[in-house]
Structures are given as structure tokens and as C-alpha cells.
Scaffold this motif. Structure first.
Motif, short mmCIF file in Angstrom:
data_model
loop_
_atom_site.label_atom_id
_atom_site.label_comp_id
_atom_site.label_asym_id
_atom_site.label_seq_id
_atom_site.Cartn_x
_atom_site.Cartn_y
_atom_site.Cartn_z
N ALA A 163 0.84 -1.20 0.00
CA ALA A 163 0.00 0.00 0.00
C ALA A 163 0.87 1.25 0.00
O ALA A 163 0.64 2.20 -0.76
CB ALA A 163 -0.93 -0.02 1.21
N LEU A 187 2.81 1.50 -3.49
CA LEU A 187 1.94 1.87 -4.61
C LEU A 187 1.43 3.29 -4.45
O LEU A 187 1.39 4.06 -5.42
CB LEU A 187 0.77 0.89 -4.71
CG LEU A 187 1.15 -0.52 -5.15
CD1 LEU A 187 0.00 -1.48 -4.94
CD2 LEU A 187 1.57 -0.54 -6.60
N GLY A 188 1.09 3.65 -3.20
CA GLY A 188 0.66 5.02 -2.94
C GLY A 188 1.77 5.99 -3.31
O GLY A 188 1.54 7.03 -3.93
N VAL A 215 4.32 5.50 -5.42
CA VAL A 215 4.53 5.55 -6.88
C VAL A 215 3.45 6.43 -7.51
O VAL A 215 3.74 7.28 -8.36
CB VAL A 215 4.48 4.13 -7.48
CG1 VAL A 215 4.42 4.21 -9.00
CG2 VAL A 215 5.68 3.33 -7.04
N TYR A 216 2.21 6.26 -7.04
CA TYR A 216 1.12 7.07 -7.58
C TYR A 216 1.40 8.55 -7.37
O TYR A 216 1.28 9.37 -8.27
CB TYR A 216 -0.20 6.69 -6.91
CG TYR A 216 -1.33 7.61 -7.28
CD1 TYR A 216 -1.99 7.45 -8.49
CD2 TYR A 216 -1.71 8.65 -6.45
CE1 TYR A 216 -3.01 8.30 -8.86
CE2 TYR A 216 -2.72 9.52 -6.81
CZ TYR A 216 -3.37 9.34 -8.01
OH TYR A 216 -4.37 10.19 -8.38
N THR A 224 4.37 9.68 -9.72
CA THR A 224 4.08 9.76 -11.15
C THR A 224 3.06 10.86 -11.46
O THR A 224 3.14 11.51 -12.49
CB THR A 224 3.52 8.42 -11.68
OG1 THR A 224 2.40 8.05 -10.89
CG2 THR A 224 4.56 7.33 -11.63
N HIS A 225 2.11 11.08 -10.56
CA HIS A 225 1.12 12.10 -10.84
C HIS A 225 1.62 13.49 -10.46
O HIS A 225 1.22 14.48 -11.05
CB HIS A 225 -0.20 11.76 -10.16
CG HIS A 225 -0.89 10.61 -10.83
ND1 HIS A 225 -0.48 9.32 -10.66
CD2 HIS A 225 -1.93 10.58 -11.71
CE1 HIS A 225 -1.25 8.53 -11.40
NE2 HIS A 225 -2.13 9.27 -12.05
N ASP A 241 3.30 14.96 -13.38
CA ASP A 241 2.35 15.57 -14.31
C ASP A 241 1.94 16.96 -13.86
O ASP A 241 1.90 17.90 -14.65
CB ASP A 241 1.08 14.70 -14.39
CG ASP A 241 1.25 13.61 -15.42
OD1 ASP A 241 2.38 13.48 -15.93
OD2 ASP A 241 0.27 12.89 -15.67
N HIS A 245 -3.12 3.43 -13.96
CA HIS A 245 -3.61 4.30 -12.89
C HIS A 245 -2.55 4.63 -11.84
O HIS A 245 -2.57 5.70 -11.26
CB HIS A 245 -4.82 3.67 -12.20
CG HIS A 245 -6.02 3.61 -13.08
ND1 HIS A 245 -6.67 4.72 -13.55
CD2 HIS A 245 -6.68 2.55 -13.61
CE1 HIS A 245 -7.68 4.37 -14.31
NE2 HIS A 245 -7.71 3.04 -14.38
N ILE A 246 -1.63 3.71 -11.58
CA ILE A 246 -0.63 3.96 -10.54
C ILE A 246 0.67 4.48 -11.16
O ILE A 246 1.19 5.52 -10.76
CB ILE A 246 -0.33 2.68 -9.72
CG1 ILE A 246 -1.62 2.06 -9.19
CG2 ILE A 246 0.64 2.97 -8.59
CD1 ILE A 246 -2.37 2.90 -8.21
N PHE A 247 1.18 3.74 -12.16
CA PHE A 247 2.45 4.16 -12.77
C PHE A 247 2.23 5.26 -13.81
O PHE A 247 3.19 5.82 -14.34
CB PHE A 247 3.16 2.95 -13.39
CG PHE A 247 3.70 2.00 -12.36
CD1 PHE A 247 4.99 2.17 -11.86
CD2 PHE A 247 2.92 0.98 -11.84
CE1 PHE A 247 5.48 1.32 -10.89
CE2 PHE A 247 3.41 0.13 -10.87
CZ PHE A 247 4.69 0.30 -10.39
N ASN A 248 0.95 5.57 -14.09
CA ASN A 248 0.61 6.72 -14.93
C ASN A 248 1.20 6.61 -16.33
O ASN A 248 1.62 7.60 -16.91
CB ASN A 248 1.09 8.00 -14.24
CG ASN A 248 0.35 9.22 -14.77
OD1 ASN A 248 -0.71 9.07 -15.39
ND2 ASN A 248 0.88 10.39 -14.53
N ILE A 286 -8.50 5.21 -7.34
CA ILE A 286 -7.09 4.97 -7.01
C ILE A 286 -6.93 4.01 -5.83
O ILE A 286 -6.23 3.01 -5.93
CB ILE A 286 -6.34 6.30 -6.78
CG1 ILE A 286 -6.37 7.12 -8.07
CG2 ILE A 286 -4.91 6.06 -6.33
CD1 ILE A 286 -5.81 6.41 -9.30
N ILE A 313 -5.22 0.25 -6.00
CA ILE A 313 -4.14 -0.17 -5.08
C ILE A 313 -4.58 -1.43 -4.33
O ILE A 313 -3.83 -2.42 -4.25
CB ILE A 313 -3.79 0.97 -4.10
CG1 ILE A 313 -3.11 2.12 -4.87
CG2 ILE A 313 -2.87 0.45 -2.99
CD1 ILE A 313 -2.72 3.29 -4.03
N ILE A 359 -2.76 -5.23 -4.48
CA ILE A 359 -2.30 -5.96 -3.29
C ILE A 359 -3.02 -7.30 -3.17
O ILE A 359 -2.39 -8.35 -2.97
CB ILE A 359 -2.51 -5.11 -2.02
CG1 ILE A 359 -1.59 -3.89 -2.07
CG2 ILE A 359 -2.22 -5.92 -0.76
CD1 ILE A 359 -1.88 -2.86 -1.04
#
Lengths: 256, 390
Positions: free
Chosen positions: A224, A227-228, A230-231, A234-235, A238, B74-77, B166, B170, B174
Motif C-alpha cells: 500500500a 503503490l501510494g 509511486v502514484y 508519477t502524478h 504531471d 492508474h498507478i504508474f501513470n 485509485i 491499489i 495488493i
């Protein structure tokens, strides 16, 4: 005080009295045809098997750390403090993982039933909790099957091997196999020759899956966060790019 | 309008489809009326057959494209993959629904399928898989929901679902990581039953890595088929770059496999001429060939070569799952198992249903259409809603 069963193959005469007593206890049919079946099944929870001049018994080994109870997703199988591994059919959904997982291939299934149950020896849990011996012990005319405290039975087995070294193969089956079992066996010949699986590891098998399962909270938590993260990165990139573009166009206008 | 009813054309595949469905319906009758004994070749020695080995193990792995692509976009965009997210999520959602259907056939008492949710045993891998699959199916239904909401122009629920997308993705990643690997963990408790070529403490990791590779291969596979079936333009540059990722992933997976075999000192088993060695050879050949091919740009640029490479990966992974769950277990169980016709019929029926539902969904839902950029609802629907409002 954990109860156990000691089966001494050298004293077994193959009379199958244990089979009949077991069938009577469970209300299973027992006749010559059933007696001739040398395998456990949903209607025969212990079987006397013939290997030349040796006899051996097949029954649930009641492992100290049973694979079946470990893999059961609904906890229908349970290792009791008394020793026997018992089955609660009201929980069972019939996934049969216990049957796949058992290193001794003991649990059977009522394949022909529309609402099948798993069947296996329950070590006469009810009888033993009242201080009575198991039905098979009570029926055995030669004392090849006895039951009692596990430690005392181990001592007894050691004594028998020590006193008659020529008569026994020097190994107590179930002392260490898959972490130990509540059914112990003695034999005149190596146990593979009387139908017991050889080469079983000494570690309790459920530890192998638990070693992985116990990491699940770590994987979930770490996953979690990662991934949070990385999100966010990456955003964020932007957003920064967008902001910079806006800045740049504003500057351009200012220059004009 | 002539008023005559137009009968559907009889084609080869339609005939095959209805033949399979008829067989599956009869097999279903045998299964639920006469029980597992009459409908399967399972036994006390071999309690899990193709309904677990193929339908569940392969089904879950084949559906791995859903979480892989959802995470990529959605995560790695990595926005360029956006056009293939929806078909991947549809495949995953369908895949999991069909896995549950297969489980209903395999469980002795299917009406108790909910038991693991309330009768806990955290030491059981199956318990964990049950929870993960339940939760992930819920996540997938929510990930898929925007497609349905867009189709019917339900703007409010669409807004709500998009707001939690999002965290949903995630959670999906998992949950998938956990149960894809757990399907390998299932076999860790069988050191004496599963053949040494497949039994490894690394099984969970291998199941996870191979599931991602399989998910990518399935995405190429279904894009190719969809482009043919619906006359769509094939996103070749996209699929080519997916093919390159697949090649790297496959190389990593195969290195892992052989390093593990070497470390466990069982490579010498490959010189023994047993059925297991041949099946292992088949599996590795099916996985190694496309890996080499996909490193070659000309293969990735050719739709047919790319498709055939993906097919080989899919077949290789299916052989792998079947080796772990069936063929690799036969010697250790001391019996041989060949599925009954009823088992095969149910499995084929489930696959055929999967293809048919996928086709229907693509025909009636905005699966391959470009997702709206800013406005959640397409202009015509918007106007219609406005007109209704007045």
C-alpha cells in the motif's frame, strides 16, 4: 496429558477385530467383502493390510501438527489437546484440501453422496475423553494396538526395541515424522515395506505454508505504501509539468 | 421491415458453441444429481482434478491482466496503455466470476461457499485465497462499474466510483499479489507429493511473476482476437511495446526457474527419461520459444507473430499450472488421473461461456471506446439528460 496409540506390527496377527470394532462404532457395514478391502475409505476408517508375513494398520496418524487442520479454510478439522484430530462436518464446505494435504493419505470422501462429508478416524475422541480406550484397542486380542499417554507409549516402544533388538527394526514411526504423530508404530522390517510412506521430513509441514502466510500483513502494508508512493510521484510529475507549462505561457505573455 | 424473423446464421463456431453448451448442461445435471463420484474421476488418492487445476489455477492466472494493466495506467501513470485497460479488466472480472462458477461445481457442498468468510482459520492458505478472491471480485466489479454507468449515463454513481478509483486499484494490486502467489503457496505443504521439478519454496514468487507475464500475454491475445472479430483497428505499437515488456519478464521468470532448480540440485532429474521430464520439457519449450522470439523486433512488429508468441506463453503457463496441480502430483499420489468427460464438458462450457459473455459485453458496452477525457458522460447522453430535465 496427550493420548496416543501404539501399534506394534510384530504382535499383529491380522485378525481384523479392530476393523470390525471401528465399523461398529461408526455404524458402518462390515462383512467379508469389506474385510477384504485393504484400504481406508469413507466406509472403512481403519484397515489391516497384509505385506507378506507382516501386517500393518492404516488409520489417521493424528499428527501433532496436522496438515489437514492447518489447511482447512473453515477450521472444520481440529487438533484436540487430548490428542485426536477431530472433524466438524457442519463447517465443511467440501474443498478437499485436507485430503490433498495429508502426508499419509488418510481422509476419505463420500464421493457417491449428494451432500458428501470427509470421513476419517477420530481417535475415538468421545471414548478417550471419558477415559475409555479406543474401540480398536479394546478389540485387539493380542495387544498389538494399545493406547495411553504419548510419552509413556514412547518409553514402552523404546523398551521393546531395547529388550528385543533382533525382533524390531530400530525406529519408532511417528516419533519424528512430520513433526511427530499421536499414532506410533513398531515393525520388524523397514516401514516402507509395510506400506508406510518413507522419507517424510521431520519438520511439521504446516510451518512451510505459515512461513509464507505470516508475511501477508507485511506485503499488504508495504504494498500500500509503495503503490501510494509511486502514484504520488508519477502524478506529481504531471502536475509539476502542467504548472511549469502554465508558468511558461504566462511569462511569454509578460514578455509581449 | 418485412416482419420475418431473421434466424441466426449457422456457422462452424456457433455449432461448436451450442454442442459444448448442451454437453455442459447435461454434465451439470449429472454433477448435481448423482454427485461428484459419478461426474468425476476423482478419488481419495486424487481429490483435485481439472476443475481446480485448470478452471481455478489457470482461470485466476489468466485474469491477471486486470490488475497488471490497472496498475500500469492508474498507478504508474503510463497513459499510452489506457485503450487496453478496459478489455483487461473485463477479462479479469469475467475470469473471476467463472472461477467462482467452477468452484461451485467442485465444492462438495457449494452452498457453504461463504463459510470461510465467517469461520476463520488464518493458518490456511485456502482461507486467505477465499478472502482475497471475494474481495478482489468486489474490487473488479467496482473497477468495471464505470463501463456500465457510462453506458446508461448514470452520472452520480460514476462520479462516486471514479473518486475512489485509485484506492480501489491499489487494493486490487495488493489482493492480486497475495492470492496469485498464494495459489503457489497451496502446494508448499506437499513436499512429498509434488514432483521435485515443480516443488520449490519459491512457488509463491514464481506463481506471481508468471501470472503477470500471463496477464500481458492474454492482453495481446484478446486484443488480436477482438480486432479480428469486431473489425477494429489493432493497437500494434502498444501491443509491440507490451511484447517487449513480456519478453523481459519471461526471461526473468525462466532465469528464476532454472536458478531455483540448480540451487535445489535437481537439474540432474532432467536427464531421467520420465513422463515428468517430458512434460517439463514441453512447458519450458512453450515458454522459452516466445521469449526468444519476442526479443526480435521483427516479431513484435508483425501482428501474427506477436499473437502466436502470446499464444505460446499462454499455453506454456497453462501447462505449468497443470503440471503443478495434476501431472506433477500423480506419482506422489500413486495413482493416475484422467478427467471424466463430464469434467471436460463443464470446463469447456465455462470457457465457451467466457468467450460468449466477453463478446456480448464488447457489443453492448463501451469496452474498446476511448474513455471520455474530462466529461464523464458523452455529449449525446448529456443532451438527452438535459432534454429530459426540461
Amino acid at each position: 496429558m496427550a493420548r496416543a496409540i501404539l501399534f506394534d506390527s510384530t504382535q499383529c496377527v491380522g485378525c481384523k477385530a479392530c476393523e470390525e470394532a471401528c465399523a461398529t462404532k461408526w455404524g458402518n457395514p462390515y462383512d467379508e467383502k469389506v474385510a477384504a478391502e485393504e484400504r481406508v475409505s469413507s466406509h472403512k476408517l481403519t484397515a489391516v493390510r497384509t505385506f507378506g508375513e507382516h501386517y500393518s494398520r492404516k488409520l489417521c496418524m493424528h499428527c501433532l501438527e496436522p496438515s489437514c487442520a492447518s489447511v482447512c479454510p473453515v477450521g472444520a478439522l481440529e487438533k484436540t489437546a487430548l490428542g485426536p484430530v477431530v472433524y466438524d462436518e457442519s463447517k465443511c464446505m467440501g474443498c478437499r484440501y485436507c485430503m490433498v494435504a495429508c502426508p499419509f493419505q488418510v481422509p476419505s470422501y463420500e464421493w457417491d453422496s449428494r451432500l458428501p462429508r470427509v470421513k476419517k478416524c477420530d481417535g475415538c475422541f468421545e471414548r478417550q475423553s471419558k477415559g475409555q480406550p479406543t474401540a480398536c484397542t479394546e478389540a485387539c486380542p493380542t495387544g498389538a494396538t494399545i493406547c495411553g499417554d504419548r510419552e509413556e507409549l514412547i518409553a514402552e516402544a523404546r523398551k521393546r526395541i531395547a529388550e528385543n533388538p533382533g525382533q524390531y527394526y530400530n525406529h519408532i514411526y511417528g516419533l519424528e515424522e512430520v513433526g511427530g504423530t499421536s499414532v506410533l508404530m513398531l515393525s520388524a522390517v523397514p516401514f516402507e515395506q509395510i506400506g508406510m510412506p518413507g522419507g517424510l521430513p521431520k519438520d511439521a509441514l504446516p510451518e512451510r505454508t505459515w512461513a509464507v502466510l505470516s508475511h501477508i500483513p507485511d506485503v499488504a502494508g508495504l504494498g500500500a505504501v509503495l503503490l501510494g508512493g509511486v502514484y504520488w510521484i508519477t502524478h506529481r510529475r504531471d502536475e509539476v509539468a502542467k504548472a511549469e507549462r502554465a508558468e511558461a505561457s504566462k511569462e511569454k505573455e509578460n514578455v509581449r | 421491415m418485412t416482419g420475418t424473423v431473421r434466424l441466426p446464421r449457422i456457422t462452424f463456431w456457433r455449432t461448436v458453441f451450442w454442442f459444448i453448451m448442451a454437453a455442459a448442461v447435461y454434465a451439470t445435471y449429472v454433477r448435481f444429481v448423482d454427485g461428484l463420484g459419478s461426474s468425476t474421476n476423482l478419488s481419495d488418492e486424487f481429490p483435485w482434478g481439472i476443475w481446480i487445476g485448470f478452471d481455478v489455477l489457470c482461470g485466476v492466472a489468466l485474469a491477471a491482466g486486470g490488475f497488471t494493466l490497472a496498475a500500469t495506467v492508474h498507478i504508474f501513470n503510463i497513459e499510452k496503455y489506457k485503450p487496453i485497460v478496459r478489455p483487461a479488466i473485463l477479462t479479469a472480472f469475467l475470469g473471476y466470476l467463472l472461477v467462482v462458477v467452477a468452484l461451485m461445481f467442485d465444492l462438495g457442498r457449494p452452498y457453504r461457499i461463504w463459510h470461510p468468510l465467517i469461520m476463520w482459520n488464518p493458518h490456511s492458505v485456502m482461507f486467505e485465497v477465499g478472502w482475497c478472491v471475494t474481495l478482489y471480485s468486489t474490487v473488479l466489479s467496482l473497477e468495471f462499474a464505470p463501463v456500465v454507468f457510462e453506458r446508461f449515463g448514470w452520472r452520480t454513481p460514476l462520479r462516486y466510483v471514479k473518486a475512489i478509483m485509485i484506492p480501489l486499484v491499489i487494493a486490487g494490486v495488493i489482493l492480486s499479489t497475495l492470492h496469485q502467489s498464494s495459489l503457489g503457496t497451496l502446494y508448499l505443504i506437499l513436499p512429498t507429493k509434488l514432483h521435485a521439478l515443480w516443488y520449490s519454496p519459491m512457488l509463491p514468487v514464481m506463481f506471481f511473476v508468471s501470472a503477470i507475464a500471463l496477464g500481458l500475454a492474454m492482453t495481446i491475445f484478446e486484443s488480436w482476437h477482438s480486432s479480428r472479430a469486431f473489425g477494429r483497428h489493432l493497437e500494434l505499437p502498444l501491443l509491440s511495446s507490451l511484447g517487449r515488456v513480456l519478453a523481459v519478464l519471461m526471461l526473468f521468470y525462466l532465469c528464476l526457474r532454472f536458478l531455483d532448480l540448480g540451487k535445489r540440485g535437481v537439474l540432474n532429474l532432467l536427464t531421467v527419461g520420465s513422463i515428468e521430464t517430458y512434460l517439463f520439457g514441453l512447458e519450458i519449450a512453450l515458454l522459452l520459444t516466445p521469449t526468444f522470439l519476442l526479443f526480435w523486433p521483427r516479431v513484435r512488429q508483425s501482428p501474427l507473430a506477436l499473437y502466436l508468441s502470446a499464444v505460446m506463453v499462454v499455453l506454456g503457463m497453462i501447462v505449468n499450472r497443470l503440471n503443478v496441480s495434476i501431472t506433477g502430483m500423480e506419482r506422489g499420489s500413486g495413482v493416475s488421473y484422467i478427467p471424466a468427460w463430464t469434467e471436460v464438458a463443464v470446463t469447456l462450457g465455462i470457457i465457451a461461456a467466457g468467450f460468449a459473455i466477453f463478446r456480448l459485453a464488447v457489443q453492448h458496452l463501451p469496452i474498446f471506446e476511448e474513455e471520455e477525457k474530462d466529461e464523464p458522460v458523452s455529449a449525446p447522453v448529456y443532451q438527452m439528460a438535459g432534454a429530459l430535465g426540461d
